[in-house]
Design a protein around this motif. Structure first.
Motif, PDB file in Angstrom:
ATOM      1  N   ASP A  11      -1.497  -8.057  -1.662  1.00 44.15           N
ATOM      2  CA  ASP A  11      -2.275  -6.845  -1.879  1.00 44.15           C
ATOM      3  C   ASP A  11      -3.765  -7.144  -1.700  1.00 44.15           C
ATOM      4  OD1 ASP A  11      -2.692  -4.193  -2.517  1.00 44.15           O
ATOM      5  OD2 ASP A  11      -2.696  -4.523  -4.672  1.00 44.15           O
ATOM      6  N   MET A  12      -4.534  -6.109  -1.519  1.00 43.71           N
ATOM      7  CA  MET A  12      -5.981  -6.243  -1.395  1.00 43.71           C
ATOM      8  C   MET A  12      -6.549  -6.797  -2.700  1.00 43.71           C
ATOM      9  SD  MET A  12      -8.632  -3.107  -0.688  1.00 43.71           S
ATOM     10  CE  MET A  12      -7.555  -2.445   0.533  1.00 43.71           C
ATOM     11  N   SER A  13      -7.562  -7.622  -2.624  1.00 40.79           N
ATOM     12  CA  SER A  13      -8.145  -8.188  -3.843  1.00 40.79           C
ATOM     13  C   SER A  13      -8.740  -7.068  -4.693  1.00 40.79           C
ATOM     14  CB  SER A  13      -9.221  -9.216  -3.517  1.00 40.79           C
ATOM     15  OG  SER A  13     -10.411  -8.586  -3.132  1.00 40.79           O
ATOM     16  N   SER A  14      -8.712  -7.278  -6.002  1.00 40.70           N
ATOM     17  CA  SER A  14      -9.177  -6.238  -6.914  1.00 40.70           C
ATOM     18  C   SER A  14     -10.650  -5.917  -6.718  1.00 40.70           C
ATOM     19  CB  SER A  14      -8.903  -6.617  -8.366  1.00 40.70           C
ATOM     20  OG  SER A  14      -8.763  -7.982  -8.530  1.00 40.70           O
ATOM     21  N   SER A  15     -11.460  -6.922  -6.406  1.00 40.88           N
ATOM     22  CA  SER A  15     -12.883  -6.658  -6.219  1.00 40.88           C
ATOM     23  C   SER A  15     -13.125  -5.825  -4.959  1.00 40.88           C
ATOM     24  CB  SER A  15     -13.662  -7.967  -6.136  1.00 40.88           C
ATOM     25  OG  SER A  15     -13.167  -8.773  -5.092  1.00 40.88           O
ATOM     26  N   LYS A  16     -12.394  -6.107  -3.911  1.00 40.40           N
ATOM     27  CA  LYS A  16     -12.547  -5.327  -2.672  1.00 40.40           C
ATOM     28  C   LYS A  16     -12.029  -3.900  -2.855  1.00 40.40           C
ATOM     29  CE  LYS A  16     -11.519  -5.463   2.256  1.00 40.40           C
ATOM     30  NZ  LYS A  16     -10.855  -6.186   3.322  1.00 40.40           N
ATOM     31  N   ARG A  17     -10.878  -3.760  -3.521  1.00 40.74           N
ATOM     32  CA  ARG A  17     -10.289  -2.441  -3.734  1.00 40.74           C
ATOM     33  C   ARG A  17     -11.216  -1.585  -4.593  1.00 40.74           C
ATOM     34  NH1 ARG A  17      -5.750  -3.845  -5.732  1.00 40.74           N
ATOM     35  NH2 ARG A  17      -6.399  -3.722  -7.884  1.00 40.74           N
ATOM     36  N   GLY A  18     -11.778  -2.167  -5.651  1.00 47.07           N
ATOM     37  CA  GLY A  18     -12.688  -1.412  -6.513  1.00 47.07           C
ATOM     38  C   GLY A  18     -13.902  -0.928  -5.753  1.00 47.07           C
ATOM     39  N   GLY A  19     -14.416  -1.758  -4.881  1.00 47.78           N
ATOM     40  CA  GLY A  19     -15.566  -1.373  -4.070  1.00 47.78           C
ATOM     41  C   GLY A  19     -15.252  -0.254  -3.099  1.00 47.78           C
ATOM     42  N   ARG A  20     -14.054  -0.270  -2.540  1.00 54.39           N
ATOM     43  CA  ARG A  20     -13.666   0.782  -1.597  1.00 54.39           C
ATOM     44  C   ARG A  20     -13.490   2.114  -2.297  1.00 54.39           C
ATOM     45  NH1 ARG A  20      -8.666  -0.241   1.617  1.00 54.39           N
ATOM     46  NH2 ARG A  20      -9.381   1.574   2.712  1.00 54.39           N
ATOM     47  N   SER A  37       3.131 -13.338  -7.997  1.00 54.77           N
ATOM     48  CA  SER A  37       4.003 -12.334  -7.409  1.00 54.77           C
ATOM     49  C   SER A  37       3.583 -12.072  -5.960  1.00 54.77           C
ATOM     50  CB  SER A  37       3.931 -11.034  -8.206  1.00 54.77           C
ATOM     51  OG  SER A  37       2.679 -10.419  -8.023  1.00 54.77           O
ATOM     52  N   LYS A  38       4.500 -11.536  -5.206  1.00 57.87           N
ATOM     53  CA  LYS A  38       4.224 -11.199  -3.813  1.00 57.87           C
ATOM     54  C   LYS A  38       3.074 -10.188  -3.723  1.00 57.87           C
ATOM     55  CE  LYS A  38       6.535  -9.347   0.270  1.00 57.87           C
ATOM     56  NZ  LYS A  38       7.760  -8.744   0.793  1.00 57.87           N
ATOM     57  N   THR A  39       3.079  -9.226  -4.639  1.00 60.32           N
ATOM     58  CA  THR A  39       2.032  -8.203  -4.646  1.00 60.32           C
ATOM     59  C   THR A  39       0.663  -8.819  -4.903  1.00 60.32           C
ATOM     60  OG1 THR A  39       3.647  -6.649  -5.530  1.00 60.32           O
ATOM     61  CG2 THR A  39       1.362  -5.981  -5.615  1.00 60.32           C
ATOM     62  N   SER A  40       0.606  -9.785  -5.812  1.00 60.74           N
ATOM     63  CA  SER A  40      -0.680 -10.422  -6.128  1.00 60.74           C
ATOM     64  C   SER A  40      -1.268 -11.121  -4.918  1.00 60.74           C
ATOM     65  CB  SER A  40      -0.515 -11.443  -7.248  1.00 60.74           C
ATOM     66  OG  SER A  40      -0.275 -10.804  -8.464  1.00 60.74           O
ATOM     67  N   LEU A  41      -0.406 -11.735  -4.130  1.00 54.97           N
ATOM     68  CA  LEU A  41      -0.889 -12.511  -2.990  1.00 54.97           C
ATOM     69  C   LEU A  41      -1.177 -11.655  -1.761  1.00 54.97           C
ATOM     70  CD1 LEU A  41       1.465 -15.590  -3.323  1.00 54.97           C
ATOM     71  CD2 LEU A  41      -0.917 -15.399  -4.034  1.00 54.97           C
ATOM     72  N   GLU A  64      -6.524 -12.506  -9.698  1.00 56.79           N
ATOM     73  CA  GLU A  64      -7.526 -13.331  -9.031  1.00 56.79           C
ATOM     74  C   GLU A  64      -7.166 -14.815  -9.118  1.00 56.79           C
ATOM     75  OE1 GLU A  64     -10.008 -12.297  -7.075  1.00 56.79           O
ATOM     76  OE2 GLU A  64      -9.265 -10.283  -7.446  1.00 56.79           O
ATOM     77  N   ARG A  65      -6.635 -15.240 -10.278  1.00 58.98           N
ATOM     78  CA  ARG A  65      -6.201 -16.635 -10.433  1.00 58.98           C
ATOM     79  C   ARG A  65      -5.072 -16.949  -9.450  1.00 58.98           C
ATOM     80  NH1 ARG A  65      -3.748 -17.872 -15.182  1.00 58.98           N
ATOM     81  NH2 ARG A  65      -4.230 -20.062 -14.910  1.00 58.98           N
ATOM     82  N   ALA A  66      -4.136 -16.017  -9.301  1.00 63.75           N
ATOM     83  CA  ALA A  66      -3.011 -16.234  -8.382  1.00 63.75           C
ATOM     84  C   ALA A  66      -3.498 -16.323  -6.941  1.00 63.75           C
ATOM     85  CB  ALA A  66      -1.999 -15.099  -8.531  1.00 63.75           C
ATOM     86  N   ARG A  67      -4.416 -15.452  -6.585  1.00 68.28           N
ATOM     87  CA  ARG A  67      -4.944 -15.458  -5.214  1.00 68.28           C
ATOM     88  C   ARG A  67      -5.707 -16.735  -4.902  1.00 68.28           C
ATOM     89  NH1 ARG A  67      -4.761 -10.712  -2.577  1.00 68.28           N
ATOM     90  NH2 ARG A  67      -6.535 -11.172  -1.288  1.00 68.28           N
ATOM     91  N   ALA A  68      -6.341 -17.317  -5.930  1.00 64.81           N
ATOM     92  CA  ALA A  68      -7.130 -18.536  -5.733  1.00 64.81           C
ATOM     93  C   ALA A  68      -6.295 -19.800  -5.894  1.00 64.81           C
ATOM     94  CB  ALA A  68      -8.293 -18.554  -6.726  1.00 64.81           C
TER      95      ALA A  68
END
Length: 107
Positions: A58-67, A52-56, A41-45
């Motif tokens: 990939d789907m955010s962890s909060s959205k993925r958890g909700g799905r 990492s490329k995956t961090s930027l 989340e820190r990397a995305r913000a």
């Protein structure tokens, strides 16, 4: 938590850690999951120097958890399995689908 992280990220870390522990995971596993989630989340913000490329991408962890919360545990994503196969140097991984990667990784 990394030095210099904001109070918000500290609270987020503690919340995730307690949530994971309440599901029966060990203290060490809970800390690892919380740290990885908060660091992503820190990397995305844009709060970290490197990401990492995956961090930027990939789907955010909060959205993925909700799905995933309403459809049951589906396990790791294809990208996560592929990255693990890459780390383990599994040959032919680029031609494998998710099920084949799971089988090769023993999941």
């Amino acid at each position: 938590m990394p030095r210099g992280s904001s109070p918000k990220r500290e609270r987020q870390y503690e919340h995730i850690k307690e949530s994971v522990k309440s599901r029966g995971e060990s203290e060490k596993k809970a800390e690892e999951i919380a740290a990885r989630t908060v660091n992503k989340e820190r990397a995305r913000a844009g709060e970290s120097k490197t990401a990492s490329k995956t961090s930027l991408e990939d789907m955010s962890s909060s959205k993925r958890g909700g799905r995933r919360s309403h459809s049951g545990a589906q396990g790791p994503t294809y990208d996560q399995l592929y990255e693990e196969a890459k780390r383990r140097n599994i040959h032919g991984r680029s031609n494998m689908n998710k099920a084949e990667l799971k089988q090769k990784l023993g999941r």
